[in-house]
Structures are given as structure tokens and as C-alpha cells.
Design a protein around this motif. Structure first.
Motif, PDB file in Angstrom:
ATOM      1  N   SER A  15      63.470  52.271  32.013  1.00 24.86           N
ATOM      2  CA  SER A  15      64.517  53.284  32.104  1.00 24.86           C
ATOM      3  C   SER A  15      63.958  54.473  32.880  1.00 24.86           C
ATOM      4  O   SER A  15      62.752  54.712  32.890  1.00 24.86           O
ATOM      5  CB  SER A  15      64.959  53.709  30.713  1.00 24.86           C
ATOM      6  N   ARG A  16      64.819  55.143  33.570  1.00 27.24           N
ATOM      7  CA  ARG A  16      64.391  56.311  34.333  1.00 27.24           C
ATOM      8  C   ARG A  16      65.252  57.493  33.949  1.00 27.24           C
ATOM      9  O   ARG A  16      66.433  57.355  33.697  1.00 27.24           O
ATOM     10  CB  ARG A  16      64.551  56.064  35.832  1.00 27.24           C
ATOM     11  N   VAL A  17      64.645  58.635  33.947  1.00 33.64           N
ATOM     12  CA  VAL A  17      65.359  59.844  33.565  1.00 33.64           C
ATOM     13  C   VAL A  17      65.209  60.870  34.674  1.00 33.64           C
ATOM     14  O   VAL A  17      64.103  61.118  35.141  1.00 33.64           O
ATOM     15  CB  VAL A  17      64.772  60.443  32.270  1.00 33.64           C
ATOM     16  N   GLU A  18      66.298  61.375  35.126  1.00 34.09           N
ATOM     17  CA  GLU A  18      66.250  62.409  36.165  1.00 34.09           C
ATOM     18  C   GLU A  18      67.034  63.612  35.703  1.00 34.09           C
ATOM     19  O   GLU A  18      68.122  63.457  35.166  1.00 34.09           O
ATOM     20  CB  GLU A  18      66.955  61.951  37.444  1.00 34.09           C
ATOM     21  N   ARG A  19      66.493  64.775  35.956  1.00 35.97           N
ATOM     22  CA  ARG A  19      67.302  65.970  35.765  1.00 35.97           C
ATOM     23  C   ARG A  19      68.227  66.074  36.982  1.00 35.97           C
ATOM     24  O   ARG A  19      67.763  65.992  38.118  1.00 35.97           O
ATOM     25  CB  ARG A  19      66.421  67.211  35.712  1.00 35.97           C
TER      26      ARG A  19
ATOM     27  N   CYS B 518      73.798  43.750  33.349  1.00 37.39           N
ATOM     28  CA  CYS B 518      74.313  44.892  34.116  1.00 37.39           C
ATOM     29  C   CYS B 518      73.643  46.182  33.647  1.00 37.39           C
ATOM     30  O   CYS B 518      73.843  46.617  32.509  1.00 37.39           O
ATOM     31  CB  CYS B 518      75.821  44.984  33.933  1.00 37.39           C
ATOM     32  N   PRO B 519      72.825  46.789  34.503  1.00 41.49           N
ATOM     33  CA  PRO B 519      72.210  48.066  34.105  1.00 41.49           C
ATOM     34  C   PRO B 519      73.277  49.149  33.973  1.00 41.49           C
ATOM     35  O   PRO B 519      74.357  49.024  34.542  1.00 41.49           O
ATOM     36  CB  PRO B 519      71.263  48.383  35.256  1.00 41.49           C
ATOM     37  N   ASN B 545      66.369  51.140  21.344  1.00 41.36           N
ATOM     38  CA  ASN B 545      65.260  51.414  22.254  1.00 41.36           C
ATOM     39  C   ASN B 545      65.401  52.806  22.852  1.00 41.36           C
ATOM     40  O   ASN B 545      66.460  53.142  23.401  1.00 41.36           O
ATOM     41  CB  ASN B 545      65.268  50.407  23.410  1.00 41.36           C
ATOM     42  N   ILE B 546      64.342  53.553  22.775  1.00 39.67           N
ATOM     43  CA  ILE B 546      64.409  54.893  23.375  1.00 39.67           C
ATOM     44  C   ILE B 546      64.395  54.752  24.892  1.00 39.67           C
ATOM     45  O   ILE B 546      63.507  54.116  25.466  1.00 39.67           O
ATOM     46  CB  ILE B 546      63.223  55.753  22.911  1.00 39.67           C
ATOM     47  N   VAL B 547      65.395  55.304  25.533  1.00 39.65           N
ATOM     48  CA  VAL B 547      65.470  55.222  27.001  1.00 39.65           C
ATOM     49  C   VAL B 547      65.214  56.569  27.658  1.00 39.65           C
ATOM     50  O   VAL B 547      65.055  56.641  28.876  1.00 39.65           O
ATOM     51  CB  VAL B 547      66.844  54.670  27.449  1.00 39.65           C
ATOM     52  N   ARG B 562      68.813  55.932  33.641  1.00 39.95           N
ATOM     53  CA  ARG B 562      69.087  54.545  34.052  1.00 39.95           C
ATOM     54  C   ARG B 562      68.624  53.619  32.945  1.00 39.95           C
ATOM     55  O   ARG B 562      67.446  53.593  32.607  1.00 39.95           O
ATOM     56  CB  ARG B 562      68.310  54.216  35.311  1.00 39.95           C
ATOM     57  N   VAL B 563      69.519  52.877  32.408  1.00 41.54           N
ATOM     58  CA  VAL B 563      69.189  51.952  31.330  1.00 41.54           C
ATOM     59  C   VAL B 563      69.042  50.566  31.955  1.00 41.54           C
ATOM     60  O   VAL B 563      69.990  50.061  32.572  1.00 41.54           O
ATOM     61  CB  VAL B 563      70.287  51.937  30.249  1.00 41.54           C
ATOM     62  N   PRO B 564      67.882  49.938  31.849  1.00 47.68           N
ATOM     63  CA  PRO B 564      67.677  48.647  32.518  1.00 47.68           C
ATOM     64  C   PRO B 564      68.537  47.548  31.888  1.00 47.68           C
ATOM     65  O   PRO B 564      68.936  47.662  30.729  1.00 47.68           O
ATOM     66  CB  PRO B 564      66.187  48.375  32.307  1.00 47.68           C
TER      67      PRO B 564
END
Lengths: 615, 640
Positions: A15-19, B518-519, B545-547, B562-564
Motif C-alpha cells: 500500500s502507498r500513502v501520499e499526502r 482490483c486495487p 490489514n493496516i494500509v 493505494r490499497v493493493p
């Protein structure tokens, strides 16, 4: 508090996090609220991106509540979040308003109930606090005086580099009429008439006397006027003393609004020789003559004050706003007989439009640049419905409908066939109009050549008074062939004489006038295409165009609103985006849905409105 | 007017009194026979008993019960005397609310109470006001009836103590800021309950109630559960009654109707002064259940009665009427068999409607499933309604515009027409539709696959962006206090001062419909209004799950997560936002309460953990993958 660790591996992708960085533009939200016609708009880098009245969402006509849903719509339309808002501009100065309220509260002889009501308004939470609490907004708030908001709503959207500015309404903070100028990015005022002297209240008092709702029925008085003769004009002139320069004074013995809930005193009935008309009661020649008389007196005062304004600001351009500027007959006279060559009236000239003005003033204060570079060319600033959504609704229902997706020409031809047959069409397309007029996106349309159409639509479709006129929409390129007008009138804000060789009885008022909307492909391509096809088939480039609503209801907004209004009224055919329904295709249960949506929202007096989820 | 008509029995005209004895039943929805009416009502049950006793043509029962009847019952009771009744029965009390918020003139007094005692002060104020008003109603009515010598029977309502649970919420602002201690106790008590250490759980809950002074249901429910598990039913009943009464002060959200202890007490004491006949249903049900706590056997929800509950109550009421009018002493127990009952089909529909009603009032999956199961047990015919309900509840099209609503309508059931088609609100209804699917399974009807497919067709993020704050979705979070601001109906009695989401607890739950592989992109604009110095981050979990961990900020900030695809479920996905423990304001929180009261607003009694202005889920495949800038303050979450 402990935070649980991830329970499994995300293998390929993490997972990616963006401000999300702040939106680069200057985002200003204009707000008007609290009196009537609450509204919000978004000015993004000086471009008017969105504007809408709260009533369209809440379905409460003239909703005065803070525009919570309109605010959210503006954010969405601008692709921004609350974190991207640089400023909120509020349309009146609560301090000035408090001064007026204090003055009113100290009137001698005020009944206790009235005093209590004024006190309640005075201790109400300040709008700045409401904005913070309701919207969660913590940034700067620009307070813009009410009539400056009106003035700016006309000037900054007019496309003029300089103009004289006249604002006239009931009351905002203190002033009721202002005289000013616009030059470059600056707007100024050199004179004002203060409350309680008010041209708006002058007209509203007669509106109330004629049995119409004040703040709502003024345009009915204007529509009624051509049926009458100005035989009471002399009596009505007693109500207002026109004094030097821009000033005038109301003769308060005829006005009760300072101390009572009524607009007028019994003296008015004595003056006119008859008691006030009971709402919904029969209309007779007396009422029509009074309507004509007040209209004539208003026009006289407006014309005189416009001349005075020109003497002080000798521009060729006049900008007007404020509720009285919605009196298109008076506007037309000011332009025709007055010294100005060009006139721009803010299409949402009432309080809804002050949100636009407040936002523009905030833009100038922040940037010292003009907010809007070009003349306002359209008012399609509200929410859009999509063909996909309409399709989804219709396909999951048991309605019978026609699908014209990808076949616009066919759709246009089909609708024109029905218009020629004399059908009344509900027409909902794309983004909704801002302001009080439907201009081809949320409209009821009909063949203007049919003499019976006016009575039929008034009675069966709009469910309103028989005298109410309807307006024409005409292809701009052919407008001059049918109407005595030589310039575009895209906002239906001017009246002119009908000169058409065609008998246009459904849209021609009794005095031979019409309130024209000119249409171009640039601003409304599908509506223009419809007019072109109707012209090709009939030789008439004109359609009767009235707002898509029934009496007591705001103009429709969503596809569901349009369908429900169609179900409730006697409109023959509904065109929503690419789909067409006729009355035979309405499922029986839709009546119940329409009935429920039209019921007034519960006031929560009893517990049941929330409690009985199934009740 | 139409709405008003639906509140009453569908009777257009009441004939002048004839030779028959006339008994009038007035009251609220419980007296209407909510969820059975018009197919079966308490008035029908009562009339059947009285006719058996007096003869079919000797007595009539006039049904003037009105759903939503509040304290205006006083005026109605006096007005019905014009109908020349031989006896009048009043079955009211559930809609008699606490008198909070107070009149503006009482605000200084409330201010003092809050400063000196905390929330328990206003709670006592609300109880005293309500008690006085109930005494006034009884006196006003009973004195007139006494002067006219018309027999009067009062039915004191009972509450569904056994099954009804107000949603768990945090304690309000507590004196000395002891909210954090309260939360720790609650968490420890939950662990003790899980470990079946009921003594320890009870001890912890006892300390919670000492801190919150019984102004919250949370500790009281734990104490009731522990008492039940330890076999002390009387104590359990007492705690459940205290829990029922604990919300009287809380005007910030809508509590279900209930008859508070103070109302019951005032009714008992005042009616005794006039020697009125009384059906004391708390006592009646205790006897009937041999000391058991009244529950789903007698109730359809918080206060509305099942057929069994109606039969017992009306038998007891009939005994009172017989005593008052005929001076005949008949044991109510002998009258129960003389009454009537609805058909199995009506029972099935009422049970299904109860399932909907309970689910929309945030009740447990167990209770919702019970009513669904009861529905199919009574009549397999209900499966048709259930099948259509799955469809109409899952569509984005407004309910009554759906083809399935038309099909439900064509079934012709008055109950379904009246309750379901007129007043249901569409929402995701994870618990309810789960219960429906399970009940249909009992009839060997497989509906899960269809429900899953329909949900994806209508709500998948792959097809369109989902606004997680929309009532349709956020109602599935099971946190009623948090969704008040987006309730589809207006109600001036609940707090709606802000048009954005406020979290009143450490965790906020949301849902979206995803698709396998589907992400998903989550976009959130949030802030933490009361942060502590520790600056713990806000965490976002998807399906456990912590994302994302997002730094705490007092100002609004927008984030994209973005959640995989392998973290996304096919179907319903749970999103949990975990907020850091806030800085509790303690006594200073009361300043805001008083300001709100002085301005005539509904006050904010609770601490806010976090706020969300926008929260959407969309198809992650539409996101540009080109090197997003990752904030150094935020964490990239996931294990390689």
C-alpha cells in the motif's frame, strides 16, 4: 491504544500513502444564507466553476438554511477538498446587520412578540461561527457587505471595463438601494438609500396586498400588470416620495413591516378603497389595475434614479442586481428610455447571486486582480446528470422508455415530432441552471404557436394561476425576425415586443411583449439543436420555455427529481438525457414515490420521524 | 395530512353511541399494534375478549390509538369523553421524552449543575421535569374522569429489557477528565468478558459506572451481562433498567422510545390516588415469565409487542374493564385464551418487518437473524418478499422506482405496503441481508450469490467511485452517533450542527464493495481536533490489514492510500480508521454545552476523536502509477 500490525504479506504490491498537495489554484467559496435563497459558488482562479442554490438539494423552495449540500457540491465540482479552500466569502456584514436589528428592536411601541423575535435573531450564532462549525472550515472568512455583493455580482460578471452600478432590493445590512461604479478591478459606491426606505419593500407591500407571498410573488405582480390599467398610480405615488439625487422616502403610514409581520397597514386598503385580496381567492380587474399601477410607479422611480446615476457616472454601461433587478419590465424601460446603451443584469439577481459577488470581491481583495475576465455567458453551473445514471434508474424500474443513446439526431427529431403534435415536454439535460430561470437544461417545453398551450400548462402542468405568462426560447440568429431585440438575451432578463409573422399566442403577453431567451450552440448545443430542428420542420425557431417544476416546488435537479415532477404533473413526455418516457410508461408505484417526495420534511416535533424506521 | 392519517386506525367515521357498551383505547404505537396494524391490533384482541364475556353485540372497542402520540395524549383523553365511553384505556408512556434540552430560562441552572456535578446533574434535572409532567398528565386526565364518573384504565408500558441494546457509546465529558481511565476500564472489561471472568468484568464495569455516574449504558450493560451469567436475574434486571434510564439527558442523538422509571413510578403513584384501574406491564410480564426478564418473546423491538405480548396485556386490560364497568372480578389469565391471533402469514410479515426495524435500529445480528428465522418459520410465503427486498434494498435506484418494489406491491400485503414500501430506507444492510439470506437457506433458497452479484453490479468501486460517508454505506459501520449528520430524514431533535463526519470513538468503521484483483484508491480528508502531545498517528485498516499511518494534524489534510489488490475482498470490504486517544477536555467541555444550550442548539456532550470531511474509494487501476511522491511523514505500509 495499540495498533494491530499487518496480518499478512501484500506480496506484489505494498500500500502507498501520499499526502495530497494543496490544489494549486485560488479557491474561493461564496456563500449566501439565512434570509432566502441560500446558495454557494466556487470561484477557482477567478473562473466561476460552480454555483447552486440549496433549495435544489433540500427540495425546500427558497430554502434559507446554510447551504451545506451546495457547499459540498461546489467542492466536488472543483475537484477540491475542504483543505483546498483558500477563503470563504460571506454575502453580508453581520455587524452592520446587527446595527439595523438593534434599531428595529428599539422601535417604540413594538409588540413584545415582535421584540422577542428580533431579539432571537440578534442572539443567533454569528455566520462566521456557523461557517466554522457547519463546514468545518478554519481558514479566512471575507465579510462582504450585502449591496457590495450585489454590485460585484453584476459588475465583475458583466464583461464591462467600466459601468455604473445600481443595486435595489428589500434590505440587506442597512442599505436598500445603492449607486456606484465599477472601473477596472474596483467597485465603489457614492450614495445609498437606507432602511426602512426600500423600493423592494414598496413593491412587496403591494404584492402582499394583492394576496401573493412576499419575497416570492413579486414576479406574479409583474406578470399581472399588463392586464390592468394604471388607474391607481396616483394613489400609489402617495406611498413613496421621490426626493433629490438618489433618494426616496416611503410614507410609513402605509407600511407595517417595522412593527408587524404584515408588510402594509390598513391605511393602504383605505387609500386604494378595497380590502386586501385573500390569498388564492378570485382575481378581478381591481387587482390587475393595482398591479399595473405599482409597476408603473416602480418603473418611473427606477428610470429617474437610473438617469440620476448616469449623471454621476456617465458610462455607457449599466449593471444591475438585487431582487428588484429581476423586474425585467422595469429593466427594459430603463434601457430603452434611459441614458445607458448597455445593460447587464446578474442572472441570479436575488440573494442567491450575492454568493457570486462576495466571492468576486474576495478574489480582488486577495489578488488585486479582476476575478472574471469575460462576460458571463451561461448559468449552467449546477450539478450534471449523466446518461448512465438515467439509464441505470430506468433499467432497474418497470418503466417503459425509449433509449436514444448515441442517436442524438433521432432523439431531437422524435421530440420535435411530439412538440408538433402539441405535447408538453419535460426536458432535463446536463448541468442545471443557477438562478431563478430555467434556460434549457431543466425546462418544460411546448409549441408556442398553440393558443391553448398557456392555459393548459398553467392549469395542468404547473398548477398555477391562469394569468401567468410563459417565455420564449429562440435561436439567437433568428431572434430579430420575431422579437424587437437586436442583441443577445441569454438569461431571459429582458422583455421586448413580439414582431413575429407567426402567431405566438402561447408566449405573447397581453401587452404584446415577451421575455426572451436567445440560444446558441456554443452555450447549449442540444437545446439549440432542438430549436433548429423545430425551425426546420415548422418555420418557427421558438419554443415555449418554462421552469421544470410545479407550484411550491423548487426547479428539479436530479434525474429522479425530474421523473417525480413528471409523474406528479400532467407533462406528456419526459426527456432525461438520452431517454424518453411517456405517461403510459409510468409504473403505478411511482405515484407513491412522487407523493412521498413532495411531502414537507418532518419537523421532528414528535419522536417518530427518526424513531419509526418503518413507519 | 396523509402522514397523519397513517398514524391512526383506518376509520373514517365513529358512529354515535348506540346500545353497545363502548370502550375506547387510546395511546401510542404500542397500542396501535405497530407492525401488525391494520391486520391485527390490540383493540381487536380486546374487543374479542370483551365480546366473549359480554356477548358479541353488547360491546364495542373504539380504536383511537395513534402512532407517534406523545404527551398530547392528555388532550385526546379529554376529547374522547364526547364519545360517551363506558370505559377508557390509556396505553401511553413510551413517547414521553426527557425535557432536555431545557428552556433557555433554565440554562443558568443547568450550568450550575454541570459545573458542580457533571452530566449527572442535567440527568437528574431531566428526570425531575419528566416526572412532574407525567404527574400533571395523570392528574389532569384522572380528575376530569373522576368528576364524570367514567372508568379509566391505565396501562404502564414495559421495555424490552432482555434484548434491546442501545448502541455502545463513549461516556460524555466527565469531571476531572477521567474519560481515558473510563475507556481503559471498558477495554479491560471486554477482555475479562471474553475470558469469561465475570467477577472481574463486573468489578471493572462497576468502576466505570462510578466514574460516569450511570450516564452511559456501557458499564451497566456489562454489569447486567455479568449478573445474568452469574445467575442473578434480579440484579440483571436492575442494571438493564438503569441502562434504559441512563440516556434521558442525551439529546445529541435519538434514543428509541421507552418508558423511563420515573414515568412508571409517577403513573403508579398518581393513578393510585384516583383509584384508577392499572395494568402494570412490568409486573404483569414478570409474573407471566415467572421472574424472567421480558425479551423477544413478548417484544418485536424496544417496546412494541408480539402477539403474545398483546394478548396478555389486553387480557389484563379486559380484566380491569370488567372490574370497573361490571364490578366482575375475573383473573386475566383466564381471559388470554378468549382472544384472537393473526394468521401465520401476518405473523411472518410482522417478524420480517421487525427484522428490518431492529436492523435499522442497530440491533445485534443475533436479534435480526431471530426475527428473520421467525418469519420463515411462520410462513414460507414470506420468501417472496425477502427475495424482492434483497433486490430493492441493494439497488441505487430509489426504492419505489425499482421493479422489485413494484413486484412487492403486487403481492398485495397491507402490512408490507404500509410499513416497508412507505417508510423503509435503502442502506447496505450487511447484517439484515445476511439474516435474510440465512433465513432463505432454511427454505432451501440460495440467495447469497445473487446478493453478492447485485452488490457488485450496483456498488463496486470498479464501476464508480464510492462516497464512504454516504448514508447507504456508512450506516453499515454500526455507529449511529457518527451518522446522525447524514440521516436521510430531517429531525430537529438530533444534533446536526456540522456537515461532516465526527468520530466519537477510537475506531470508525466504513465499508465499500470491491472486486477480486482490483486495487483500490482511498482518498481521505481528515483532522484530529483534540490531539495529545504524543502525536500518535491515525491508522487505516482494510480488512484487518493496516494500509496507512497518517500523521496527526489539527488542520484538514488530504491523503491518498493505494490499497493493493490482494488486500481487497471480493464483495464487502471493511475499512477501519483508528484515531489516537484524544486530549479529553473534562469540565471545559461543558462550556460548549452551555453555549449551545444558550443559543438553542443541541449541545455536543462528547469528545471528538477525529473528523472526516471526505472519504472516497475508487478503482485503483485508474490511478497513474508514475512515481507518486510519498510523504516523508507518512509510512509506506506493507511487508515485502
Amino acid at each position: 491504544m495499540s495498533i494491530k500490525e499487518p496480518s499478512h504479506d501484500f506480496s506484489q504490491l505494498r500500500s502507498r500513502v501520499e499526502r495530497r498537495p494543496k490544489h494549486p489554484g485560488l479557491n474561493i467559496i461564496g456563500v449566501s444564507a439565512g434570509y432566502h435563497d441560500s446558495a454557494c459558488c466556487l470561484l477557482q482562479d477567478g473562473v466561476l466553476v460552480a454555483a447552486v442554490q440549496e433549495e435544489r438539494f433540500s427540495r425546500v423552495k427558497n430554502d434559507k438554511a446554510f447551504p451545506r449540500k451546495a457547499f459540498r457540491y461546489c467542492l466536488e465540482a472543483g475537484g477540491i477538498s475542504i483543505a483546498d479552500v483558500d477563503s470563504i466569502a460571506y454575502y453580508e456584514d453581520p455587524t452592520q446587520k446587527l446595527g439595523r436589528q438593534l434599531w428595529m428592536g428599539m422601535m417604540p411601541g413594538l409588540p413584545a412578540e415582535r421584540r422577542g423575535s428580533i431579539f432571537d435573531r440578534m442572539v443567533k450564532t454569528q455566520p462566521q461561527q456557523v461557517i466554522r462549525r457547519l463546514f468545518g472550515y478554519e481558514g479566512p472568512i471575507e465579510i462582504v457587505d450585502h449591496h457590495l455583493s450585489h454590485a460585484a455580482s453584476a459588475y465583475y460578471y458583466s464583461g464591462f471595463d467600466d459601468a455604473a452600478i445600481l443595486t435595489v432590493d428589500g434590505v440587506g445590512d442597512w442599505p436598500t438601494t445603492t449607486y456606484g461604479w465599477g472601473k477596472g478591478i474596483d467597485v465603489g459606491r457614492f450614495e445609498q438609500v437606507d432602511f426602512p426606505d426600500s423600493l423592494g419593500f414598496f413593491y412587496s407591500a403591494i404584492t402582499g396586498y394583492l394576496g401573493f407571498e412576499v419575497n416570492e410573488g413579486e414576479y406574479k405582480v409583474m406578470g399581472l400588470a399588463p392586464y390592468g390599467e394604471p388607474i391607481y398610480a396616483d394613489q400609489i405615488r402617495n406611498l413613496i416620495e421621490v426626493t433629490s439625487e438618489g433618494q426616496y422616502r416611503l410614507n410609513m403610514k402605509y407600511f407595517a413591516f417595522l412593527t408587524e409581520d404584515s408588510m402594509y397597514t390598513e391605511e393602504l386598503a383605505t387609500l386604494l378603497g378595497k380590502p386586501p385580496r385573500e390569498p388564492e381567492s378570485e382575481m378581478n380587474q381591481f387587482h390587475m389595475d393595482v398591479a399595473k399601477s405599482v409597476q408603473v410607479v416602480l418603473e418611473e422611480v427606477m428610470l429617474e434614479k437610473a438617469r440620476y446615476l448616469h449623471s454621476k457616472v456617465p458610462s455607457e454601461n449599466l449593471c444591475m442586481a438585487g431582487g428588484v433587478a429581476l423586474n425585467v419590465v422595469a429593466n427594459g424601460r430603463c434601457l430603452r428610455e434611459g441614458p445607458f446603451k448597455r445593460l447587464f443584469v446578474q442572472p441570479a439577481a436575488g440573494d442567491a447571486g450575492t454568493s457570486l459577488g462576495a466571492a468576486a470581491v474576495a478574489h480582488v481583495r486577495i489578488t488585486r486582480e479582476a476575478p472574471v475576465k469575460e462576460k458571463m455567458s451561461h448559468v449552467y453551473l449546477g450539478p450534471a446528470n449523466t446518461s448512465e445514471d438515467a439509464c441505470q434508474i430506468l433499467q432497474t424500474s418497470s418503466a417503459k422508455f425509449k433509449d436514444f443513446r448515441g442517436k442524438e439526431d433521432e432523439l431531437i427529431r422524435y421530440v420535435v415530432d411530439r412538440l408538433i403534435e402539441g405535447k408538453v415536454i419535460g426536458w432535463s439535460q446536463g448541468r442545471m441552471e443557477f438562478g431563478p430561470r430555467s434556460l434549457g437544461c431543466r425546462s418544460i417545453l411546448a409549441d408556442p404557436r398553440r393558443p391553448e398551450m398557456r392555459d393548459r400548462i398553467n392549469a395542468l402542468v404547473k398548477m398555477r394561476e391562469a394569468f401567468r405568462p410563459f417565455a420564449p426560447a429562440v435561436l439567437q440568429s433568428k431572434a430579430h425576425e420575431h422579437f424587437d431585440i437586436d442583441h443577445p438575451s441569454p438569461f431571459m432578463l429582458e422583455t421586448c415586443q413580439v414582431i413575429s409573422p407567426i402567431d405566438l399566442s402561447a408566449i405573447t403577453h397581453i401587452d404584446g411583449s415577451a421575455r426572451v431567451q436567445t440560444v446558441t450552440r456554443e452555450t447549449n448545443p442540444r437545446f439549440a439543436a432542438l430549436l433548429e430542428e423545430f425551425d426546420r420542420r415548422t418555420g418557427c425557431p421558438i419554443l415555449l420555455n418554462t421552469s421544470f417544476n410545479v407550484r411550491g416546488e423548487p426547479i428539479v435537479c436530479t434525474t429522479v427529481d425530474a421523473i417525480m415532477c413528471f409523474v406528479r404533473s400532467q407533462i406528456d413526455l419526459l426527456v432525461v438525457e438520452d431517454f424518453v418516457l411517456d405517461r403510459a410508461g409510468i409504473p403505478p408505484l411511482w405515484d407513491l414515490q412522487a407523493q412521498q417526495r413532495f411531502e414537507k420534511p418532518g419537523d421532528g416535533e414528535a419522536v417518530g420521524h427518526l424513531v419509526y424506521t418503518l413507519l | 395530512m396523509l402522514q397523519e392519517w397513517n398514524y391512526w386506525a383506518n376509520i373514517g367515521r365513529i358512529e354515535p353511541k348506540g346500545a353497545k357498551q363502548r370502550v375506547i383505547l387510546i395511546g401510542e404505537s404500542v397500542a396501535r399494534g405497530y407492525l401488525y396494524d391494520p391486520q391485527y391490533t390490540p383493540a381487536m384482541a380486546l374487543e374479542k375478549i370483551l365480546q366473549t364475556q359480554w356477548g358479541k353485540n353488547e360491546v364495542e372497542v373504539i380504536d383511537l390509538a395513534r402512532t407517534n402520540q406523545g404527551m398530547q395524549v392528555r388532550e385526546l383523553a379529554l376529547a374522547v369523553l364526547q364519545l360517551e365511553p363506558d370505559a377508557v384505556i390509556i396505553f401511553s408512556g413510551n413517547n414521553w421524552r426527557g425535557c432536555f434540552p431545557p428552556q433557555v430560562s433554565d440554562v443558568p441552572y443547568i450550568d450550575t449543575l454541570l459545573r458542580e456535578e457533571g452530566i449527572v446533574g442535567p440527568k437528574r434535572y431531566a428526570e425531575e421535569k419528566l416526572e412532574a409532567e407525567v404527574r400533571r398528565i395523570v392528574n389532569d386526565v384522572a380528575s376530569v374522569y373522576a368528576s364524570k364518573e367514567v372508568p379509566l384504565v391505565w396501562i404502564i408500558p414495559e421495555f424490552n429489557l432482555g434484548d434491546w441494546r442501545d448502541p455502545m457509546i463513549n461516556a460524555p465529558h466527565l469531571l476531572n477528565g477521567r474519560n481515558e481511565e473510563w475507556i481503559t476500564l471498558w477495554e479491560d472489561a471486554q477482555r475479562a468478558l471474553k475470558a469469561e471472568d465475570f467477577h472481574r468484568a463486573a468489578d471493572l464495569a462497576q468502576r466505570m459506572t462510578e466514574i460516569d455516574q450511570q450516564t452511559s449504558v456501557s458499564g451497566l450493560y456489562i454489569l447486567a451481562e455479568c449478573s445474568q451469567k452469574l445467575g442473578n436475574l434480579d440484579a440483571a434486571r436492575r442494571y438493564l433498567e438503569l441502562a434504559r434510564d441512563s440516556v434521558i439527558w442525551d439529546s445529541s442523538k435519538s434514543a428509541s422510545p421507552r418508558t423511563y422509571s420515573v414515568s412508571q413510578k409517577a403513573l403508579r403513584e398518581e393513578t393510585a390516588k384516583y383509584k384508577n384501574e392499572v395494568v402494570d406491564t412490568p409486573e404483569l410480564f414478570r409474573q407471566y415469565l415467572k421472574g424472567g426478564i421480558p425479551d423477544r418473546r413478548l417484544f418485536l423491538d424496544y417496546c412494541h409487542l408480539t402477539t403474545e405480548g398483546i394478548q396478555i396485556t389486553m387480557a389484563a386490560a379486559a380484566a380491569c374493564v370488567l372490574r370497573a364497568v361490571k364490578a366482575t372480578d375475573v383473573a386475566w389469565t383466564t381471559l388470554v385464551p378468549q382472544t384472537c391471533a393473526p394468521s401465520h402469514e401476518v405473523e411472518a410479515e410482522a417478524a420480517f418487518l421487525a427484522a428490518v426495524h431492529n436492523a435499522h435500529w442497530w440491533q445485534s445480528a443475533d436479534l435480526v437473524r431471530h426475527y428473520c428465522a421467525e418469519a420463515v418459520r411462520f410462513s414460507p410465503e414470506i420468501a417472496k418478499v425477502m427475495n424482492y427486498f434483497i433486490d430493492l434494498q441493494t439497488r441505487r435506484t430509489p426504492m419505489l422506482m425499482c421493479k422489485s418494489a413494484q413486484q412487492v406491491s403486487e403481492l398485495g400485503s397491507p402490512l408490507i405496503q404500509h410499513y416497508l414500501l412507505r417508510y423503509n430506507y435503502q442502506q447496505l444492510d450487511e447484517i439484515l441481508l445476511g439474516g435474510v439470506v440465512q433465513a432463505l437457506k432454511q427454505l432451501h433458497i440460495e440467495a447469497q450469490a445473487r446478493l453478492d452479484q447485485l452488490r457488485k453490479e450496483e456498488h463496486s468501486v470498479a464501476a464508480r467511485d464510492t462516497d464512504l460517508l454516504d448514508y447507504y454505506y456508512c450506516s453499515a459501520g454500526g455507529q449511529p452517533q457518527e451518522v446522525v449528520w447524514v440521516l436521510p430524514r430531517r429531525d430537529r431533535l438530533v444534533r446536526r450542527e456540522s456537515h461532516f463526519y465526527k468520530a466519537y470513538w477510537l475506531k470508525s468503521k466504513f465499508v465499500f464493495i470491491g472486486e477480486a484483483g482490483c486495487p483500490v484508491k482511498l482518498q481521505i480528508t481528515a483532522r484530529v481536533p483534540n490531539p495529545t502531545a504524543s502525536n500518535d498517528p491515525v491508522a487505516i485498516e482494510v480488512n484487518g490489514n493496516i494500509v496507512a499511518r497518517i500523521p496527526t494534524a489539527r488542520e484538514w489534510e488530504s491523503w491518498e492510500v493505494r490499497v493493493p489488490p490482494n488486500a481487497v475482498n471480493d464483495g464487502i470490504n471493511d475499512v477501519i480508521v483508528s484515531w489516537p486517544m484524544p486530549e479529553f477536555p473534562g469540565k471545559t467541555g461543558y462550556l460548549g454545552v452551555i453555549n449551545d444550550l444558550a443559543e438553542g442548539n443541541i449541545p455536543e456532550f462528547f469528545c471528538i476523536f477525529g473528523e472526516i470531511h471526505t472519504f472516497t474509494a475508487s478503482d485503483g487501476r485508474k490511478v497513474q502509477i508514475t512515481a507518486p511522491e510519498v510523504s516523508s511523514e507518512a509510512s509506506v505500509v506493507g511487508v515485502q
